[in-house]
Design an enzyme around this catalytic site. Structure first.
Site: not given
Length: 460
Positions: A14, A80, A259, A335
């Site tokens: 990791d 991971d 946004h 959207e």
């Protein structure tokens, strides 16, 4: 090793960065696959770097430690980091210039046919994660990590003991749930009522619908009926109480970023995916930069996914440049299509299409002329949610999207009715957070946070 199969080793690795880029370190451990014993531990503070670079350096250190221990071994790498696992497995391309040489170097440590890669949830990679954090802690003190001061192996052993106990409890709960489910099925067979339904392809089983007085079979006296729930909306198991499914580890955490502003935003004009695709305004670009700075300081985002529309892609790229990550596009996050209302204010839509607007406000199944209903958006967003929670299980992913998709995700997480969409405030460049557990539980952790924007205003 003459006449014997090569020894097998497990490498867990990791890396992390506190700032991304920021002070970074890695950790790796070589494990015996039978006993789970840690054979070698290694960690290092590497200065300022990104999360991904630190993860690659952890992989490289783990492979080198395994080769030094047993040069002829076969190695199973468990990490991971979906990015590293997929890139080293050859399924994803390596685009970032800082990672290409590290990946090439890692590929040369062992022959390719003796190394395999497996993604694991963060909760199963705690040993390497602890080593990486110890290395970063040492770097903060102006030192380097040393094995003599490490507690990672002790913590990993303690976690295994707790994990074994938890697994036993989970098995007992599963047996109880199976018995309860069998009893429910028998009762359902006797009454003709289904014990569970699956709406909209949702993978989570649900309790039987209530019927009769006070349930879905009727409206209590004096109550006003709300808009009906679409049958395409997914339904989940109870999230509290004895009937809740067990928590299955680290959740997929969605950091939802709306946004930044466009020129249409302050004018409150309909701006969906039906033809209007404005870019960020100057104010919107500043908002995106403020969000990027805040997310970099937190250092928890591991992946970025965005709506295909320009304003989201621009916002996402601003954050990605700051975090050193790539942006993946998800069509399901676009959207709503507002059809004939695109570019109009609410008052202008009311003047030109009064009946259609009233119908749209009254029912999630009604759509603007030539546009998309909230029920259709809900189905699309729920499908995208399911894809993303599967892909990013156990990870923290930034979703850069719009008002309607974010409100829909929040509404579905809360189990709220469709009219809840009109009862949430969601500012430009605001942050919301939802955690999705693999047992179907959800947790709305934050909604419409704009503190990073106010902090930016104070600095200027």
């Amino acid at each position: 090793m003459d006449g014997l199969a090569p020894r097998e080793l497990i490498v867990e690795a990791d890396g992390g960065s506190r700032g991304n880029p920021g002070p970074a370190g890695y950790g790796a451990v070589v494990l015996d696959p039978v006993s789970g014993e840690a054979l070698v531990e290694t960690a290092e503070y590497i200065g300022v770097a990104t999360n991904n670079v630190a993860e690659y350096k952890g992989l490289l250190a783990g492979l080198r430690a395994a080769r030094e221990l047993a040069p002829e071994a076969t190695v199973r790498v468990r990490m991971d980091s979906k990015l590293v696992v997929e890139q080293m497995s050859g399924r994803w391309k390596i685009k970032h210039p800082d990672m290409k040489p590290l990946a090439a170097e890692a590929a040369r440590v062992f022959p390719a046919d003796r190394v395999s890669y497996e993604w694991i949830p963060r909760a199963r990679n705690k040993h390497a994660d602890r080593l990486a954090n110890e290395a970063m802690d040492a770097g903060r003190r102006g030192a380097q990590w040393t094995p003599s001061t490490s507690r990672a192996a002790l913590d990993a052993a303690a976690a295994r003991v707790v994990g074994d106990a938890t697994a036993g409890a989970a098995k007992a709960r599963a047996a109880l749930a199976t018995a309860a489910g069998a009893a429910g099925s028998a009762a359902a067979a006797a009454t003709g009522t289904p014990a569970a339904v699956r709406d909209g392809g949702s993978p989570w089983p649900v309790e039987a619908e209530n019927a009769g007085e006070g349930g879905h079979g009727g409206t209590p006296e004096g109550a006003e009926p709300g808009p009906p729930l679409s049958r395409d909306e997914p339904r989940r198991r109870p999230t509290v109480g004895w009937a809740a499914a067990p928590d299955l580890g680290e959740p997929a955490t969605f950091v939802l970023l709306r946004h930044g502003e466009t020129l249409l935003t302050p004018q409150k004009r309909f701006s969906g995916s039906g033809g209007t695709d404005p870019e960020l305004s100057e104010a919107g670009r500043h908002q995106a930069e403020a969000a990027a700075e805040m997310l970099a300081a937190r250092g928890t985002v591991q992946d970025i996914v965005a709506s295909p529309l320009l304003r989201c892609r621009q916002t996402a790229q601003t954050v990605a440049a700051r975090l050193g990550l790539d942006v993946r596009i998800e069509e399901g996050l676009r959207e709503a299509d507002f059809g004939a209302w695109e570019g109009l204010t609410f008052a202008e839509a009311r003047e030109r299409h009064p009946e259609e607007l009233d119908a749209w406000l009254a029912s999630p199944k009604a759509a603007p002329p030539g546009g998309e209903s909230f029920a259709a958006v809900s189905r699309r967003v729920a499908a995208a949610r399911d894809r993303l929670t599967e892909r990013y299980a156990g990870r923290t992913v930034l979703l850069v999207t719009h008002v309607t998709p974010i409100k829909t995700l929040v509404r579905l997480a809360l189990g709220a009715p469709p009219e809840a969409l009109f009862r949430m405030e969601l500012s430009a460049a605001s942050i919301s957070v939802i955690a999705y557990y693999r047992d179907g539980n959800t947790s709305v952790r934050l909604l419409n946070d704009t503190s990073h924007l106010r902090a930016g205003e104070r600095r200027t």
